[in-house]
Design a protein around this motif. Structure first.
Motif, PDB file in Angstrom:
ATOM      1  N   VAL A 298      33.577  45.567  36.404  1.00 36.24           N
ATOM      2  CA  VAL A 298      34.795  46.105  35.784  1.00 36.24           C
ATOM      3  C   VAL A 298      35.186  45.254  34.585  1.00 36.24           C
ATOM      4  N   GLU A 299      34.961  43.942  34.694  1.00 37.77           N
ATOM      5  CA  GLU A 299      35.295  43.035  33.588  1.00 37.77           C
ATOM      6  C   GLU A 299      34.518  43.404  32.330  1.00 37.77           C
ATOM      7  N   GLU A 300      33.262  43.794  32.515  1.00 33.34           N
ATOM      8  CA  GLU A 300      32.438  44.177  31.362  1.00 33.34           C
ATOM      9  C   GLU A 300      32.973  45.451  30.715  1.00 33.34           C
ATOM     10  N   VAL A 301      33.377  46.408  31.540  1.00 30.74           N
ATOM     11  CA  VAL A 301      33.959  47.646  31.011  1.00 30.74           C
ATOM     12  C   VAL A 301      35.277  47.345  30.297  1.00 30.74           C
ATOM     13  N   ALA A 302      36.112  46.526  30.907  1.00 28.93           N
ATOM     14  CA  ALA A 302      37.399  46.177  30.293  1.00 28.93           C
ATOM     15  C   ALA A 302      37.195  45.490  28.948  1.00 28.93           C
ATOM     16  N   SER A 303      36.298  44.526  28.912  1.00 29.95           N
ATOM     17  CA  SER A 303      36.048  43.774  27.685  1.00 29.95           C
ATOM     18  C   SER A 303      35.517  44.677  26.574  1.00 29.95           C
TER      19      SER A 303
END
Length: 256
Positions: free
Chosen positions: A237-242
């Protein structure tokens, strides 16, 4: 952090508890939001909100359902307001053949006028498309919408059309429907379209993601959209958010 790239905080549904809605979004790491105005009352509210909150931005335009009500004076007013440094796009505009309030030819002409306005102002354009994909894509091509680029908001079409739009310098924005169990096309788009072309949104108060489907949507729920994209792409999810935050900053020319 997350950016909700398309939200209607100016909607009547938030009249009683707007401050709480905004606070819940901030608490959920939704640190910036783009408020969309699409007629005189909602544009006026959007302009007030961006002056009141440093983390809110606006997109202003005229919705295709109400195209029949739009005058040249309205378009001139939008052009004048767009000089505000926190107005980051023209729209939402586009075509909507589901509702029959405005004749198709009037919708199409207003879309062309707003594409030209976006080009004049060097702002991207936010496209609403419902049951009108063929005409929508054709007009975008004929009017050289790639000059400023834009975003297909709350995209529900095919992977193939998404790629056509990307080739016209457009982003693809996914909202609550990507979380619906029966939403085959949005899930395919989330899986197959590279992350560099994706943004996320709520379109709140509409289209609440699962498990809130059918209830009032709000920007604090945009992480659920990111979570579903992450699941489908088998990334964090962090990768999508970033990535989606970086994409939105680039697209809207928001400098941090």
């Amino acid at each position: 952090m997350f950016i909700d790239t398309h939200v209607h905080l100016n909607a009547d549904q938030y009249e009683e508890d707007l401050q709480e809605v905004i606070q819940r979004a901030l608490d959920a790491d939704v640190k910036e939001m783009v408020v969309v105005g699409f007629d005189r009352p909602t544009i006026e509210k959007a302009m007030k909100l961006i002056d009141e909150y440093p983390f809110l931005y606006a997109a202003i335009g005229w919705h295709p359902v109400d195209a029949i009500d739009c005058t040249e004076a309205d378009l001139q007013w939008i052009e004048e307001l767009a000089a505000h440094p926190k107005v980051v796009a023209i729209g939402e505009t586009g075509l909507d053949y589901y509702w029959d309030k405005s004749p198709k030819e009037i919708q199409q002409e207003l879309l062309r006028k707003q594409i030209r306005l976006a080009q004049k102002l060097d702002l991207p354009i936010v496209i609403h498309n419902r049951d009108a994909t063929e005409d929508c894509v054709r007009i975008l091509k004929e009017e050289h919408a790639e000059i400023t680029g834009g975003v297909m908001h709350c995209y529900s079409g095919s992977v193939e059309i998404a790629k056509e739009c990307i080739n016209m310098n457009f982003m693809i924005s996914l909202g609550g429907p990507v979380t619906f169990k029966n939403a085959k096309k949005p899930k395919e788009v989330a899986t197959e379209i590279p992350l560099e072309y994706l943004m996320i949104e709520t379109d709140a108060p509409y289209l609440a993601p699962h498990p809130h489907r059918g209830k009032r949507n709000e920007p604090s729920l945009v992480p659920l959209v990111a979570e579903e994209i992450a699941r489908l792409k088998e990334i964090s999810v962090e990768e999508v958010a970033s990535a989606t935050t970086a994409n939105a900053h680039r697209f809207y020319k928001i400098t941090k």
